[in-house]
Design an enzyme around this catalytic site. Structure first.
Site, PDB file in Angstrom:
ATOM      1  N   GLU A   1       0.738  -1.831  -0.095  1.00 13.59           N
ATOM      2  CA  GLU A   1      -0.097  -0.217   0.578  1.00 13.59           C
ATOM      3  C   GLU A   1       1.377   1.382   0.240  1.00 13.59           C
ATOM      4  O   GLU A   1       2.439   0.676   0.483  1.00 13.59           O
ATOM      5  CB  GLU A   1      -0.221   0.100   0.790  1.00 13.59           C
ATOM      6  CG  GLU A   1       0.012  -0.020   2.956  1.00 13.59           C
ATOM      7  CD  GLU A   1      -1.022   0.291   4.113  1.00 13.59           C
ATOM      8  OE1 GLU A   1      -2.397  -0.866   3.582  1.00 13.59           O
ATOM      9  OE2 GLU A   1      -1.038   0.450   4.510  1.00 13.59           O
TER      10      GLU A   1
ATOM     11  N   CYS B   1       3.435   8.267   1.077  1.00 10.02           N
ATOM     12  CA  CYS B   1       3.691   6.614   2.359  1.00 10.02           C
ATOM     13  C   CYS B   1       4.601   5.883   1.828  1.00 10.02           C
ATOM     14  O   CYS B   1       3.043   5.036   0.520  1.00 10.02           O
ATOM     15  CB  CYS B   1       3.092   6.937   3.474  1.00 10.02           C
ATOM     16  SG  CYS B   1       3.491   5.350   4.762  1.00 10.02           S
TER      17      CYS B   1
ATOM     18  N   CYS C   1       7.265  -8.682   5.937  1.00  9.99           N
ATOM     19  CA  CYS C   1       8.075  -7.548   7.013  1.00  9.99           C
ATOM     20  C   CYS C   1       8.422  -8.817   8.038  1.00  9.99           C
ATOM     21  O   CYS C   1       8.011  -8.903   8.804  1.00  9.99           O
ATOM     22  CB  CYS C   1       7.901  -6.622   8.051  1.00  9.99           C
ATOM     23  SG  CYS C   1       9.661  -5.392   9.102  1.00  9.99           S
TER      24      CYS C   1
ATOM     25  N   CYS D   1       7.154  -7.397  14.586  1.00 13.01           N
ATOM     26  CA  CYS D   1       6.911  -6.326  16.137  1.00 13.01           C
ATOM     27  C   CYS D   1       5.192  -6.600  16.590  1.00 13.01           C
ATOM     28  O   CYS D   1       4.365  -6.550  15.682  1.00 13.01           O
ATOM     29  CB  CYS D   1       7.097  -4.375  15.450  1.00 13.01           C
ATOM     30  SG  CYS D   1       9.028  -4.322  14.757  1.00 13.01           S
TER      31      CYS D   1
ATOM     32  N   CYS E   1       1.843  -4.413  15.345  1.00 10.78           N
ATOM     33  CA  CYS E   1       2.403  -3.781  13.752  1.00 10.78           C
ATOM     34  C   CYS E   1       1.263  -5.020  13.114  1.00 10.78           C
ATOM     35  O   CYS E   1       2.117  -5.993  13.393  1.00 10.78           O
ATOM     36  CB  CYS E   1       3.542  -3.692  13.206  1.00 10.78           C
ATOM     37  SG  CYS E   1       3.671  -3.423  11.570  1.00 10.78           S
TER      38      CYS E   1
ATOM     39  N   GLY F   1       6.931  -2.760   5.288  1.00 10.95           N
ATOM     40  CA  GLY F   1       8.056  -3.549   5.071  1.00 10.95           C
ATOM     41  C   GLY F   1       9.052  -2.538   6.163  1.00 10.95           C
ATOM     42  O   GLY F   1       8.865  -1.218   6.665  1.00 10.95           O
ATOM     43  N   GLU F   2      11.262  -2.813   6.388  1.00 12.96           N
ATOM     44  CA  GLU F   2      12.063  -2.297   6.467  1.00 12.96           C
ATOM     45  C   GLU F   2      12.918  -1.845   6.575  1.00 12.96           C
ATOM     46  O   GLU F   2      13.827  -2.623   4.978  1.00 12.96           O
ATOM     47  CB  GLU F   2      12.556  -3.458   7.421  1.00 12.96           C
ATOM     48  CG  GLU F   2      13.739  -3.162   8.491  1.00 12.96           C
ATOM     49  CD  GLU F   2      13.721  -1.554   8.646  1.00 12.96           C
ATOM     50  OE1 GLU F   2      12.709  -1.247  10.518  1.00 12.96           O
ATOM     51  OE2 GLU F   2      14.281  -0.871   9.005  1.00 12.96           O
TER      52      GLU F   2
ATOM     53  N   SER G   1      12.852   4.844   8.039  1.00 16.43           N
ATOM     54  CA  SER G   1      12.398   4.978   8.795  1.00 16.43           C
ATOM     55  C   SER G   1      12.514   3.314   9.281  1.00 16.43           C
ATOM     56  O   SER G   1      12.453   2.611   8.667  1.00 16.43           O
ATOM     57  CB  SER G   1      10.406   4.533   8.985  1.00 16.43           C
ATOM     58  OG  SER G   1      10.188   4.622  10.241  1.00 16.43           O
TER      59      SER G   1
ATOM     60  N   SER H   1      11.774   3.612  15.621  1.00 16.45           N
ATOM     61  CA  SER H   1      11.092   3.185  15.766  1.00 16.45           C
ATOM     62  C   SER H   1      11.605   2.795  16.456  1.00 16.45           C
ATOM     63  O   SER H   1      11.738   1.519  17.613  1.00 16.45           O
ATOM     64  CB  SER H   1       9.940   2.202  14.996  1.00 16.45           C
ATOM     65  OG  SER H   1       9.354   3.283  14.039  1.00 16.45           O
ATOM     66  N   LEU H   2      11.264   3.709  18.340  1.00 12.29           N
ATOM     67  CA  LEU H   2      11.638   3.354  19.248  1.00 12.29           C
ATOM     68  C   LEU H   2      10.328   2.579  20.170  1.00 12.29           C
ATOM     69  O   LEU H   2      10.807   1.397  20.831  1.00 12.29           O
ATOM     70  CB  LEU H   2      11.877   4.753  20.710  1.00 12.29           C
ATOM     71  CG  LEU H   2      13.116   4.123  21.437  1.00 12.29           C
ATOM     72  CD1 LEU H   2      14.421   3.346  21.513  1.00 12.29           C
ATOM     73  CD2 LEU H   2      13.710   5.847  22.620  1.00 12.29           C
ATOM     74  N   HIS H   3       9.979   2.732  20.413  1.00 15.45           N
ATOM     75  CA  HIS H   3       8.762   2.237  21.513  1.00 15.45           C
ATOM     76  C   HIS H   3       8.529   2.063  23.212  1.00 15.45           C
ATOM     77  O   HIS H   3       7.634   1.495  23.624  1.00 15.45           O
ATOM     78  CB  HIS H   3       8.071   1.142  20.408  1.00 15.45           C
ATOM     79  CG  HIS H   3       7.270   1.100  18.967  1.00 15.45           C
ATOM     80  ND1 HIS H   3       6.970   2.436  18.476  1.00 15.45           N
ATOM     81  CD2 HIS H   3       7.870   0.544  17.821  1.00 15.45           C
ATOM     82  CE1 HIS H   3       6.604   2.750  17.531  1.00 15.45           C
ATOM     83  NE2 HIS H   3       7.719   1.319  16.783  1.00 15.45           N
TER      84      HIS H   3
ATOM     85  N   ASN I   1      -2.256   1.203  16.237  1.00 15.09           N
ATOM     86  CA  ASN I   1      -4.332   1.289  15.325  1.00 15.09           C
ATOM     87  C   ASN I   1      -4.582  -0.274  15.746  1.00 15.09           C
ATOM     88  O   ASN I   1      -3.119  -1.110  15.829  1.00 15.09           O
ATOM     89  CB  ASN I   1      -3.469   1.573  14.133  1.00 15.09           C
ATOM     90  CG  ASN I   1      -3.070   2.780  13.887  1.00 15.09           C
ATOM     91  OD1 ASN I   1      -4.367   3.470  14.392  1.00 15.09           O
ATOM     92  ND2 ASN I   1      -2.475   3.003  13.688  1.00 15.09           N
TER      93      ASN I   1
ATOM     94  N   CYS J   1      -0.636   3.300   6.844  1.00 20.72           N
ATOM     95  CA  CYS J   1       0.415   2.175   6.388  1.00 20.72           C
ATOM     96  C   CYS J   1       0.996   1.225   6.981  1.00 20.72           C
ATOM     97  O   CYS J   1       1.336   0.696   8.431  1.00 20.72           O
ATOM     98  CB  CYS J   1       1.674   2.966   6.320  1.00 20.72           C
ATOM     99  SG  CYS J   1       1.950   4.866   5.273  1.00 20.72           S
TER     100      CYS J   1
HETATM  101  N1  SAH Z   1       9.768  -0.984   9.510  1.00 25.84           N
HETATM  102  C1  SAH Z   1       9.364   1.204   9.827  1.00 25.84           C
HETATM  103  C2  SAH Z   1       9.083   1.250   8.680  1.00 25.84           C
HETATM  104  C3  SAH Z   1       7.444   1.016   8.387  1.00 25.84           C
HETATM  105  S1  SAH Z   1       5.888   0.896  10.191  1.00 25.84           S
HETATM  106  C4  SAH Z   1       9.941   0.994  11.515  1.00 25.84           C
HETATM  107  O1  SAH Z   1       9.226  -0.238  11.860  1.00 25.84           O
HETATM  108  O2  SAH Z   1       9.534   2.010  11.603  1.00 25.84           O
HETATM  109  C5  SAH Z   1       6.092   2.306  10.517  1.00 25.84           C
HETATM  110  C6  SAH Z   1       5.624   3.355  11.591  1.00 25.84           C
HETATM  111  O3  SAH Z   1       4.526   2.490  11.873  1.00 25.84           O
HETATM  112  C7  SAH Z   1       6.080   2.655  13.208  1.00 25.84           C
HETATM  113  O4  SAH Z   1       7.033   3.939  13.532  1.00 25.84           O
HETATM  114  C8  SAH Z   1       5.625   1.868  13.423  1.00 25.84           C
HETATM  115  O5  SAH Z   1       5.892   1.320  15.085  1.00 25.84           O
HETATM  116  C9  SAH Z   1       4.027   2.459  13.401  1.00 25.84           C
HETATM  117  N2  SAH Z   1       3.251   1.250  13.361  1.00 25.84           N
HETATM  118  C10 SAH Z   1       3.226  -0.202  13.135  1.00 25.84           C
HETATM  119  N3  SAH Z   1       1.935  -0.544  13.392  1.00 25.84           N
HETATM  120  C11 SAH Z   1       1.303   0.235  14.063  1.00 25.84           C
HETATM  121  C12 SAH Z   1       0.371   0.244  14.877  1.00 25.84           C
HETATM  122  N4  SAH Z   1      -0.709  -0.943  14.801  1.00 25.84           N
HETATM  123  N5  SAH Z   1      -0.352   0.899  15.307  1.00 25.84           N
HETATM  124  C13 SAH Z   1       0.363   2.579  15.110  1.00 25.84           C
HETATM  125  N6  SAH Z   1       1.539   2.626  14.767  1.00 25.84           N
HETATM  126  C14 SAH Z   1       1.939   1.692  13.570  1.00 25.84           C
HETATM  127 FE1  SF4 Z   2       7.996  -4.208  10.426  1.00 19.64          FE
HETATM  128 FE2  SF4 Z   2       8.059  -1.541  11.269  1.00 19.64          FE
HETATM  129 FE3  SF4 Z   2       5.921  -3.454  11.530  1.00 19.64          FE
HETATM  130 FE4  SF4 Z   2       8.057  -3.740  13.357  1.00 19.64          FE
HETATM  131  S1  SF4 Z   2       6.548  -1.461  12.688  1.00 19.64           S
HETATM  132  S2  SF4 Z   2       6.901  -4.921  11.646  1.00 19.64           S
HETATM  133  S3  SF4 Z   2       9.807  -3.187  11.433  1.00 19.64           S
HETATM  134  S4  SF4 Z   2       6.846  -3.021   9.189  1.00 19.64           S
END
Ligand code: SAH
Ligand code: SF4
Length: 392
Positions: free
Chosen positions: A101, A114, A121, A125, A128, A175-176, A207, A229-231, A311, A354
């Site tokens: 997408e 985006c 991926c 995570c 995600c 994707g990463e 990212s 993406s620290l979290h 989300n 995304c």
């Molecule tokens: N893989 C890369 C880029 C794609 S994800 C990364 O992880 O940075 C892009 C962003 O979307 C990241 O910051 C990720 O943490 C966030 N993300 C993924 N799933 C999500 C969700 N369910 N709700 C909110 N943000 C989310």
């Molecule tokens: Fe992959 Fe980014 Fe999703 Fe983590 S948040 S699974 S690195 S797309």
């Protein structure tokens, strides 16, 4: 005719796979000087041409040569969804049942696209949906840049504009990106190239979940804006949310961010932080973040925090933090001297997150039916936030 076109495309080179250097090398094989490659490159990316016959300032003999040995072909659109707030989301078919997408987010002072870098991926995570889906394959350079090529030229026509519509690109789709570095790098170069999209370094954001060696590579090769993406404020929690942390723990990651800044002076790193109710959103987590960032600021790291309301999707078992909790968290960060924003929700009515929706096609069949079901809200009410707030 259809079969002929298909086999031609399969047997010849897709020029969307090249940055300018690559195209120059390809043209050299055809006995052409570099400035021809530049002309061709401008036709493709600045004018959106896909037919060599359009390229009237190239000699007819060259156009014929190109038509035999090459093609210019973007991705197949599965569907387009327009939000009432102007956000547009496309799903593209990348073959073998995989769908990616791309989301366009218009704002008064910019238009952000985006982009996805992989189908699925491998990082996995917990929060995600792309991560839950697993890894399918890396996108090619052509598939990455096609998303911009298609969207830019579609939008110009759609909005009736001659000038550029997309001013910012964020690699925050599926994707990463730093696990697909070889294909990503030429795509970034096309975005920045004055003969391509001419985007400034600060208007293109990669990212990453924290692939440390590739952060160093990116610093050397193409230091665009970096979002990490620290979290989580400590390794025990981050190991659990972002499995890649076991390989590249927080201290190493933040040291790589600090090194990155010496390649991109005057920039800051954006830290993304997905707010998960009761998991990483407590006041103590915010205080730990302030302390962590103080240590690294002393070494030269300057940063900004972007809090993302989670989300939810059913398989995650996680819940979005309530807004007062998010605001209280933001306040602790700000009081601790950290610049903090809370990501705005866009495109809610079209489920335009995304890395969210395309995750639903993981059984690789019946894409259209599922898209229809999604539109009717039958897939568990996945609500989404459009990514992509970074850049100048
Ligand atoms: N893989 C890369 C880029 C794609 S994800 C990364 O992880 O940075 C892009 C962003 O979307 C990241 O910051 C990720 O943490 C966030 N993300 C993924 N799933 C999500 C969700 N369910 N709700 C909110 N943000 C989310
Ligand atoms: Fe992959 Fe980014 Fe999703 Fe983590 S948040 S699974 S690195 S797309």
């Amino acid at each position: 005719m259809g079969r002929l076109t298909l086999s031609h495309a399969a047997m010849t080179t897709n020029l969307l796979d090249f940055d300018l250097e690559g195209l120059a090398a390809f043209c050299e094989q055809l006995g052409q000087k570099r400035f021809r490659a530049t002309q061709l490159f401008r036709w493709i990316h600045q004018k959106g041409a896909s037919d060599f016959e359009q390229m009237t300032d190239l000699a007819k003999a060259l156009r014929e040569k190109l038509a035999i040995s090459a093609h210019i072909e973007g991705l197949k659109v599965v569907s387009r969804h327009d939000s009432t707030d102007g956000t547009i989301k496309w799903l593209f078919d990348v073959g073998a049942g995989d769908v990616i997408e791309t989301v366009f987010i218009p704002e008064t002072d910019r238009g952000t696209l985006c982009i996805s870098s992989q189908a699925g991926c491998a990082v996995g995570c917990r929060f995600c949906s792309t991560g839950h889906q697993g890894f399918s394959r890396n996108l090619t350079t052509g598939e990455i840049i096609s998303q911009l090529w298609f969207a830019e030229h579609f939008l110009r026509k759609h909005l009736g504009r001659d000038e550029r519509v997309i001013s910012n690109v964020v690699m925050m789709g599926m994707g990463e990106p730093l696990q697909n570095y070889a294909q990503l790098l030429p795509a970034l170069k096309v975005m920045l190239d004055d003969h391509g999209y001419g985007l400034s370094r600060r208007r293109v954001t990669v990212s990453t979940s924290g692939v440390v060696p590739m952060i160093d590579r990116l610093a050397r090769d193409c230091p665009v804006a970096l979002a990490v993406s620290l979290h989580a404020p400590h390794d025990v929690l981050r190991d659990n949310l972002v499995p890649l942390n076991k390989k590249y723990p927080i201290a190493e990651l933040l040291e790589a961010c600090t090194r990155y800044q010496s390649a991109a002076p005057r920039d800051f790193i954006t830290f993304e932080y997905c707010m998960l109710d009761g998991v990483n959103d407590q006041p103590e987590h915010a205080r730990q973040l302030v302390a962590l960032m103080k240590t690294h600021a002393a070494n030269g790291l300057s940063c900004k925090f972007n809090l993302i309301p989670f989300n939810p999707f059913p398989a995650s078992g996680l819940v979005r933090s309530p807004m007062p909790q998010v605001m209280a968290f933001a306040k602790i960060l700000m009081d601790g001297g950290l610049v903090t924003t809370v990501r705005k929700t866009r495109g809610d009515d079209i489920d335009a997150a995304c890395g969210q929706l395309a995750g639903d096609v993981q059984d690789r069949t019946g894409v259209d039916q599922r898209m229809a079901a999604q539109r009717q809200g039958m897939l568990g009410g996945i609500k989404v936030v459009v990514q992509g707030r970074e850049g100048a």
